[in-house]
Design an enzyme around this catalytic site. Structure first.
Site, mmCIF file in Angstrom:
data_model
loop_
_atom_site.group_PDB
_atom_site.id
_atom_site.type_symbol
_atom_site.label_atom_id
_atom_site.label_comp_id
_atom_site.label_asym_id
_atom_site.label_seq_id
_atom_site.Cartn_x
_atom_site.Cartn_y
_atom_site.Cartn_z
ATOM 1 C CB ILE A 82 -1.005 0.004 1.170
ATOM 2 C CG1 ILE A 82 -0.297 -0.080 2.533
ATOM 3 C CG2 ILE A 82 -1.986 -1.151 1.028
ATOM 4 C CD1 ILE A 82 -1.243 0.076 3.735
ATOM 5 N NE ARG A 141 18.878 -8.969 13.125
ATOM 6 C CZ ARG A 141 18.564 -10.200 13.535
ATOM 7 N NH1 ARG A 141 17.506 -10.814 13.042
ATOM 8 N NH2 ARG A 141 19.319 -10.797 14.424
ATOM 9 C CE LYS A 192 16.241 6.505 -1.027
ATOM 10 N NZ LYS A 192 17.143 6.456 -2.182
ATOM 11 C CB THR A 193 11.129 1.559 2.355
ATOM 12 O OG1 THR A 193 11.764 0.450 2.974
ATOM 13 C CG2 THR A 193 11.415 1.553 0.868
ATOM 14 N N GLY A 240 8.225 -4.460 12.139
ATOM 15 C CA GLY A 240 7.247 -3.637 11.411
ATOM 16 C C GLY A 240 7.304 -2.205 11.886
ATOM 17 C CD GLU A 280 -0.622 0.094 11.864
ATOM 18 O OE1 GLU A 280 -1.813 0.380 11.943
ATOM 19 O OE2 GLU A 280 -0.217 -1.060 11.801
HETATM 20 MO MO1 MOS Z 1 -3.370 -0.438 9.131
HETATM 21 S S1 MOS Z 1 -4.759 0.795 10.072
HETATM 22 O O1 MOS Z 1 -3.527 -1.926 9.924
HETATM 23 O O2 MOS Z 1 -3.843 -0.513 7.504
#
Ligand code: MOS
Length: 755
Positions: free
Chosen positions: A482, A645, A650-651, A719, A722
């Protein structure tokens, strides 16, 4: 981009790309326009569907008069509850993978109106303009009844949701004696924190192009979603289609931030029309209509916190009331984290819902935590002043070394390093503690900080790998990218696992013919799909080794897979790296033109169970306030994130930059304002629903704090999508207080409230 990998993760030795700031592999496709979004697939002979929305909030449709518009040449059909129920809704109660408890809304199924802007009809025509014009003429007679859309009037109607959704954990039971500890503590703070609904507003509007393939019920469904497999299952169950018939494609997604986790009504509309008309149909929602299907809920939060004279937290009580719809109980974790983040023996957490006449809220970046952390981190800031402690010192004093909710150690927690590195970079030690004591010319200067916490999750995911005789590797999985960088990190992990140059690796995503993987969400995709990619590449490597050992005079005969490495396009013996076989030669010798493998990776529950797994951040913010005008600018942000890790600094950095920009947005601008007389969000466009522009965004510094973690998954990925968002809004609100001496506890911290 200071991240270095001290201890290379188990990716079978190669670390050519893992941990490096590799450019986005999908970058060129995006900037040249080659990347197609759902509404951009120009299938031949397309009809256009335009959704008609209810102007009333509660009541029912008495009559729909389609006849006049159906007489307009070029208008093809009008779908509504009058003709749809027999055509769709094979499984009326089907719940998509992300659905909360309750009965999912069924568009065009009943005459009942349950929320404002409810989709009530689809007008299909030969051109978009005509469909839109005809939709504007459609006569619908409604009977309105009373509605209640204001959570403020539901303060006494809160209820505890059941555990209707596996991904939701109710708050833990209270611990210690929070009430008594609060009363006894010398420093107390109690306040209510509020924000209204907020809407996700990704750049790409929701749209579906349903391509009718002229072959029974077979469709290619180009959809805007965060999970093609989730949409496919929904469509299969609603329309009774097979997997082959409902082929869902979503290779690129122009942002989602949670809004694409559930299938939205435009996909239902497009598929319905395509099947009925035996014709390709596109349905695109307008920006206004982007406010018709879910939002971060309006929430009321009360914090009662207390500390003793040493600054130790004595009591923490966090109680909330969130809105939900009449038909579903949308749950998110708002308060749970408050029991994890700090050391406190006396804690009470409560989360209630109240039903009002709106569409069901939905996940919006860092759902729950974003709201909860705003309230918690502002309340602790307020308490730190009362206790006479610097806000950072106060957090360090109350640092939690174990997860007291679950009574488990953390798999890793480098939050202390986030605090130290972030503070050093920001220059926090030069802060003058008293509000209104720092100035830059005529401007008041405020420095504030806050903390965030998010789960480190891995979900079961599958991937496929295919290697051609020329040495080109394709790795694929059905989930979406996304905008997070999934394509890129997949390619990096694949290239390293098989020792191939990145230019020889292609990642493919977003197609239901590919191996199944969960929706892209919860910051869990890099770990989930990353592990699937590594697993499948290893499986392919084992196949390669077996073939290499069958070659004449193979130097690798008798060597186990564990004792070889894949480097520079070769398989080498660990013990003697002069013993090599080129991967290209293996395929040539085997006579195969390609070699394939498919594999599924699941989290190692046994290994993870004893631990609490989280990512953390610490945010430091500078604001400057023009006292006469009341204007506030966020001039500097340092966001230090520990998220295991980092596959690609960059991303990852881009994820955190986006988080900070959104944090500025949440703190200062965003708010979906409801006119409760109408029950409608009145600022349903980007002219009046404010988000930052370039001029609102200044210095942002991202620190990716080194964090090793072998518990969360073998790659050590937590991750980062968020966690970087958390704490930003609170740090800004706290900085605003430090600058002005005025506390704004109702977001956004806007000019009128500051003046
Ligand atoms: Mo995120 S709010 O789990 O796309």
């Amino acid at each position: 981009m200071s991240q270095t990998i001290a201890n290379p993760p188990d990716i079978h030795l190669g670390t050519e790309y893992f941990g490096k700031p590799v450019n986005r592999v999908d970058g060129p496709a995006k900037v040249t326009g080659a990347a197609k979004y759902a509404a951009e697939f120009n299938v031949p002979d397309l009809y256009y569907g335009v959704v008609v929305n209810s102007p009333i909030t509660v009541g029912k449709i008495i009559k729909i008069n389609s006849a006049p518009i159906l007489r307009i040449p070029g208008v093809v059909q009008v779908f509504s509850h009058e003709n749809v129920p027999t055509l769709a809704w094979r499984d009326k109660n089907y719940k998509d993978d992300i659905a909360p408890g309750g009965s999912p809304f069924r568009p065009l199924h009943e005459p009942n109106i349950m929320f404002n802007m409810q989709p009530v009809a689809l007008v299909v025509a030969e051109t978009y303009e005509l469909a839109r014009y005809a939709a504007s003429l459609l006569e619908i007679e409604y009977e309105a009844t009373a509605h209640q859309t204001n959570l403020e009037f539901k303060r006494k109607d809160g209820f505890h949701p059941g555990k209707e959704k596996s991904s939701w954990t109710p708050p833990p039971p209270p611990r210690g004696n929070p009430k008594e500890a609060y009363e006894k503590a010398p420093h107390q703070h109690e306040a209510e924190y509020i924000h209204l609904a907020q809407h996700n507003n990704p750049m790409e509007n929701f749209a579906t192009t349903a391509e009718w393939l002229g072959d029974g019920k077979k469709l290619n469904i180009y959809d805007k979603t965060q999970g093609a497999p989730n949409v496919q299952k929904y469509i299969m169950n609603i329309f009774g289609l097979s997997k082959e018939e409902a082929h869902v494609v979503s290779r690129y997604t122009g942002g989602g931030f949670g809004s694409g986790l559930r299938p939205q009504h435009q996909v239902f509309m497009a598929v319905l029309a395509a099947l009925e008309l035996k014709h390709s149909v596109r349905v695109s929602l307008t920006r206004e209509q982007m406010f018709s299907f879910g939002h971060r809920p309006h929430i009321l939060q009360t914090l009662k916190v207390a500390a003793d004279d040493t600054g130790a937290l004595q009591s923490l009580q966090h109680e909330t009331l969130s809105e939900t719809s009449q038909f579903e109980n949308f749950t998110e974790m708002v308060v749970n984290w408050s029991g994890v983040l700090y050391q406190c023996e006396n804690v009470k957490l409560d989360y209630e819902l109240a039903k009002i006449d709106v569409y069901t809220p939905m996940d919006m970046r860092a759902p729950g935590a974003a709201s909860g952390s705003f309230a918690l981190e502002c309340a602790l800031d307020e308490l730190s002043y009362k206790a006479g402690r610097d806000p950072l010192e106060f957090r360090l004093l109350n640092y939690a070394d174990t997860d007291l909710n679950e009574k488990k150690p953390f798999s890793s927690k480098k939050l202390r390093e986030c605090y130290h590195q972030g503070a050093a970079k920001f220059g926090w030690d030069k802060r003058s503690p008293t509000p209104r004591s720092m100035r830059d010319g005529d401007l008041l200067v405020g420095w504030g900080m806050a903390t965030g916490i998010w789960d480190a999750g891995q979900k079961k995911a599958a991937a496929k790998a295919s290697l051609t005789a020329e040495g080109h590797l394709t790795v694929s999985s059905a989930t979406n990218d996304i905008g997070t960088g999934t394509y890129t990190v997949m390619a990096q992990i694949a290239a390293d696992t098989l020792g191939l140059p990145l230019t020889d690796v292609k990642a493919v995503l977003g197609d239901t013919t590919l191996p199944e993987a969960p929706v892209q969400g919860g910051s869990a995709t890099a770990a989930s799909v990353g592990m699937a990619v590594q697993t499948v590449c290893k499986a392919l490597g084992e196949k390669l080794l077996k073939l290499a050992q069958k070659m004449d005079k193979s130097p690798l005969k008798g060597i186990d897979f564990e004792n070889v490495q894949f480097v520079d396009g070769q398989i080498r013996a660990n013990e003697d790296i002069s013993k090599t076989v080129a991967i290209k030669d293996v395929l040539a010798a085997s006579g195969e033109d390609k070699l394939e493998a498919e594999a599924t990776a699941s989290p190692d529950m046994l290994k993870q169970a004893p631990y609490s797994k989280h990512a953390h951040n610490a945010v430091f913010v500078e604001v400057k306030v023009d006292e006469e005008l009341g204007t506030l600018h966020v001039t500097r942000v340092v966001n230090a994130v520990a998220a295991g890790r980092i596959v690609n600094p960059k991303t990852a950095r881009s994820q955190v930059l986006g988080s900070v920009v959104w944090g500025i947005s949440m703190a200062l601008m965003e708010e979906s304002v409801m006119d409760h007389n109408f029950g409608r969000y009145m600022n349903h466009d980007l002219a009046e629903y404010h988000i930052p522009v370039h001029a609102d965004v200044h210095d942002i510094d991202v620190i990716l704090v080194e964090e090793e973690d072998d518990i969360v998954n073998p790659l050590g990925i937590k991750g980062i999508g968020e966690v970087g968002f958390l704490g930003v809004a609170a740090a800004i609100a706290n900085a605003a207080y430090h600058a002005t001496g005025k506390r704004v506890r109702h977001l956004p911290v806007s000019l009128d409230k500051l003046l």
